[in-house]
Design an enzyme around this catalytic site. Sequence first.
Site, PDB file in Angstrom:
ATOM      1  N   PRO A   1      21.334   2.640  -8.426  1.00 37.89           N
ATOM      2  CA  PRO A   1      20.903   2.523  -9.972  1.00 37.89           C
ATOM      3  C   PRO A   1      20.117   1.353 -10.549  1.00 37.89           C
ATOM      4  CG  PRO A   1      23.212   1.560  -9.563  1.00 37.89           C
ATOM      5  CD  PRO A   1      22.686   1.863  -8.078  1.00 37.89           C
ATOM      6  N   GLY A   2      19.254   1.690 -11.217  1.00 34.49           N
ATOM      7  CA  GLY A   2      18.383   0.679 -11.876  1.00 34.49           C
ATOM      8  C   GLY A   2      18.714   0.889 -13.527  1.00 34.49           C
ATOM      9  N   ARG A   3      18.334   1.970 -14.137  1.00 34.04           N
ATOM     10  CA  ARG A   3      18.206   2.017 -15.526  1.00 34.04           C
ATOM     11  C   ARG A   3      19.709   2.286 -16.049  1.00 34.04           C
ATOM     12  NH1 ARG A   3      14.324   5.247 -17.948  1.00 34.04           N
ATOM     13  NH2 ARG A   3      13.874   5.981 -15.907  1.00 34.04           N
TER      14      ARG A   3
ATOM     15  N   TYR B   1       5.280   7.893 -21.084  1.00 34.76           N
ATOM     16  CA  TYR B   1       5.788   8.802 -20.988  1.00 34.76           C
ATOM     17  C   TYR B   1       6.242   9.704 -22.129  1.00 34.76           C
ATOM     18  CZ  TYR B   1       7.159   6.101 -16.799  1.00 34.76           C
ATOM     19  OH  TYR B   1       6.987   5.224 -15.763  1.00 34.76           O
TER      20      TYR B   1
ATOM     21  N   GLY C   1      18.585   6.848 -10.415  1.00 31.60           N
ATOM     22  CA  GLY C   1      18.421   7.994 -11.185  1.00 31.60           C
ATOM     23  C   GLY C   1      19.330   8.353 -12.330  1.00 31.60           C
TER      24      GLY C   1
ATOM     25  N   ARG D   1       6.585   2.728 -21.962  1.00 31.36           N
ATOM     26  CA  ARG D   1       7.240   3.745 -21.871  1.00 31.36           C
ATOM     27  C   ARG D   1       6.809   4.733 -22.674  1.00 31.36           C
ATOM     28  NH1 ARG D   1      11.834   5.074 -21.542  1.00 31.36           N
ATOM     29  NH2 ARG D   1      11.869   6.138 -19.548  1.00 31.36           N
TER      30      ARG D   1
ATOM     31  N   CYS E   1      -5.931  -2.384 -28.467  1.00 36.30           N
ATOM     32  CA  CYS E   1      -6.880  -1.276 -28.992  1.00 36.30           C
ATOM     33  C   CYS E   1      -6.884   0.130 -28.385  1.00 36.30           C
ATOM     34  CB  CYS E   1      -8.228  -2.165 -28.752  1.00 36.30           C
ATOM     35  SG  CYS E   1      -8.455  -3.497 -29.953  1.00 36.30           S
ATOM     36  N   GLU E   2      -6.097   0.657 -28.497  1.00 36.57           N
ATOM     37  CA  GLU E   2      -5.879   2.083 -27.888  1.00 36.57           C
ATOM     38  C   GLU E   2      -5.006   2.650 -29.101  1.00 36.57           C
ATOM     39  OE1 GLU E   2      -6.023   3.258 -24.511  1.00 36.57           O
ATOM     40  OE2 GLU E   2      -6.527   1.413 -23.441  1.00 36.57           O
TER      41      GLU E   2
ATOM     42  N   TYR F   1      12.534  -0.995 -16.977  1.00 34.91           N
ATOM     43  CA  TYR F   1      10.951  -0.676 -17.065  1.00 34.91           C
ATOM     44  C   TYR F   1      10.608  -1.087 -18.081  1.00 34.91           C
ATOM     45  CZ  TYR F   1      13.341   1.823 -13.313  1.00 34.91           C
ATOM     46  OH  TYR F   1      14.016   2.422 -11.993  1.00 34.91           O
TER      47      TYR F   1
HETATM   48  N1  LLP Z   1      15.751   4.091  -5.688  1.00 32.20           N
HETATM   49  C1  LLP Z   1      14.511   4.554  -5.674  1.00 32.20           C
HETATM   50  C2  LLP Z   1      14.182   4.962  -4.391  1.00 32.20           C
HETATM   51  C3  LLP Z   1      13.605   4.597  -6.710  1.00 32.20           C
HETATM   52  O1  LLP Z   1      12.542   5.041  -6.344  1.00 32.20           O
HETATM   53  C4  LLP Z   1      13.959   4.289  -7.943  1.00 32.20           C
HETATM   54  C5  LLP Z   1      13.171   4.297  -9.226  1.00 32.20           C
HETATM   55  C6  LLP Z   1      15.482   3.905  -8.293  1.00 32.20           C
HETATM   56  C7  LLP Z   1      16.215   3.710  -7.166  1.00 32.20           C
HETATM   57  C8  LLP Z   1      15.969   3.475  -9.491  1.00 32.20           C
HETATM   58  O2  LLP Z   1      15.859   4.745 -10.375  1.00 32.20           O
HETATM   59  P1  LLP Z   1      16.918   4.387 -11.817  1.00 32.20           P
HETATM   60  O3  LLP Z   1      18.217   4.463 -11.306  1.00 32.20           O
HETATM   61  O4  LLP Z   1      16.395   3.469 -12.634  1.00 32.20           O
HETATM   62  O5  LLP Z   1      16.276   5.784 -12.467  1.00 32.20           O
HETATM   63  N2  LLP Z   1       9.158   3.686 -14.748  1.00 32.20           N
HETATM   64  C9  LLP Z   1      10.025   4.882 -14.979  1.00 32.20           C
HETATM   65  C10 LLP Z   1      11.119   4.977 -13.911  1.00 32.20           C
HETATM   66  C11 LLP Z   1      10.282   4.972 -12.477  1.00 32.20           C
HETATM   67  C12 LLP Z   1      11.733   5.224 -11.315  1.00 32.20           C
HETATM   68  C13 LLP Z   1      10.924   4.719 -10.137  1.00 32.20           C
HETATM   69  N3  LLP Z   1      11.898   4.848  -9.107  1.00 32.20           N
HETATM   70  C14 LLP Z   1      10.457   4.979 -16.482  1.00 32.20           C
HETATM   71  O6  LLP Z   1      10.399   3.884 -17.149  1.00 32.20           O
HETATM   72  O7  LLP Z   1      11.211   5.906 -16.915  1.00 32.20           O
END
Ligand code: LLP
Length: 418
Positions: free
Chosen positions: A274-276, A316, A239, A312, A342-343, A371
Site C-alpha cells: 500500500p502507498g496511498r 488525472y 492500490g 494530480r 503558465c498553462e 503522489y
Molecule cells: N505496487 C506497485 C507495483 C505499484 O506500481 C504501485 C503504484 C503500488 C504498489 C502502490 O499503489 P497505491 O497503493 O499507492 O495505489 N500517480 C498515481 C498513482 C500511480 C500508482 C503507481 N503504482 C496517482 O497519483 O493517483
Amino acid sequence: MHEFRYKRGSLCCEGVSLESIAQRFGTPAYVYSHAALMDGYESLDKAFAPLPHLICYSVKSNSNLAVLRAMAKSGSGFDIVSGGELRRVLRAGASPRKIVFAGVGKTEDEIALAVEKRILFLTVESPAELELIEKVARRRGSVAGIAFRINPGVDPHTHRYITTGAAENKFGLDLGSALEAYNKSLRMKHLLPIAIQMHIGSQITETAPYVRAIRKVRPLLQQLWARGINLRFFDIGGGMGIVYRKERPSTAESFAAAILPELKSLDLHLILEPGRFIAGNAGILLTKVLYVKKGAVKNFVIVDAGMNDLIRPSLYGAYHEILPIRRRRAARMHADIVGPVCESGDFLGLDRTLTRPVAGDLLAVMGAGAYGFTMSSNYNSRRRAAELLVHGKGVDLIRARESSEDLMRGESIPAFLR
Ligand code: LLP
C-alpha cells in the site's frame, strides 16, 4: 483516522495549527501527520494479523526520508521501483529482507545494487529481465530471490492511467506464460523463485477486483506445487483506495475480510504494497491566496501552489478537497482555484464554491500526502515546496524548500557560449 481537524475555527494537523506552520515555514508546503501515517499502517497490519504477512509500504507515494524512517521503525517493509528508492530506504534504516523491487525497466546497475544488498526479491516483468538478473547474480556469485509479476487481466474500475492489471497494460507476464517462466527460472542457478506478485491498479475502492485476480492466479500456484515449485510469498500489490471526495472505499477490515478467506488455505506469506492508503490522507498541501480575480465568465482564486507542486488534478482530473485554514463568515463565491504556472491546465480545483477569500488567506489542499511531493517538478523554474512532519504538538522541517541555486545545480554554460 483523519488528523486534520478544525479547532476553534482554525484547521490543525494533530496539535499544531496550520496557520502557525505557514508563518514559520512559508508556503507552499506539504504537511504530514505522523499519527495518520502510523494509523494507516497499523490498521492494515492489525486487520491482516490472522495470516503471516508483510506490509511493504510503496515508496513512490511519498518517499521523504523521515516518512520512510517512521515506516521502518514501525516494522514496515518497502516496495521500491528504482535504485534511487533503494538507496533512500536503506538510508532510512530499512531491513533489506523486507524490500521488494518492481518495475518494467530496471537497469543492470539497479539490479546489481539490489542483488548486492540482498533484498527479499526482485519482481521480474519480462523474460529478458530474467536473463539479466541471472547474469548479474552469477557475476556476483550470489543467488537472487525473484517473483514473477502476473498480469491477471482484471479491470479494477479506476482511472485508466492507473490501471495496471488489465491485459493491455505494459506490466508483468500474462497468466498463460507464467508457468513456463517459473520453469525456466528453476534452471537458472543464481535465481530462487520465492514469490508471485501482482498489482492491478491504484485508487481501487472495491474488494471484488482483488478477489477476482487472486482466484485467477490460484490455479497457477497449484500447477507450480505440482511441479515442486514451492513459493513462500504471495504479493497482491497495492492500490487500496481512499476518500478524496465521497468515495466509499473498503476499510482495512473489510479489505482483509474479503482477502483472507481467499488465501487461508495457501500456506503462503502475504505481502501488501500500500502507498496511498497509508500516505494519502496523512498529508495536505498548504498554500496561500495571491489574488482573487473576476474573469468574464469565471472567477479565479490564484494561489501560490501550482501543477508543478501537485499534478494530480491536471494529470488525472483528480478531485482534492480544498479547505480554508481559518473559517470565516463571509459571502460565498464560485471559482476555479488555480496556480501561477503558465498553462490553462494548471488548477487545483475547478468550479468550487468557497468562502470568498482575500489575498493572504491560507488554504489546505486535502489528500495530498501520496503522489503529491513525489510527482512535483521544477516546471517554470519553481522551487519545490518544503515538507513538514507533525508529531503531536511538534513540527519538524523534513525537507527544506529548494533554493534558487538548487534549481540551477548541475547546469553549465559551454565554453563556446561564454
Ligand atoms: N505496487 C506497485 C507495483 C505499484 O506500481 C504501485 C503504484 C503500488 C504498489 C502502490 O499503489 P497505491 O497503493 O499507492 O495505489 N500517480 C498515481 C498513482 C500511480 C500508482 C503507481 N503504482 C496517482 O497519483 O493517483
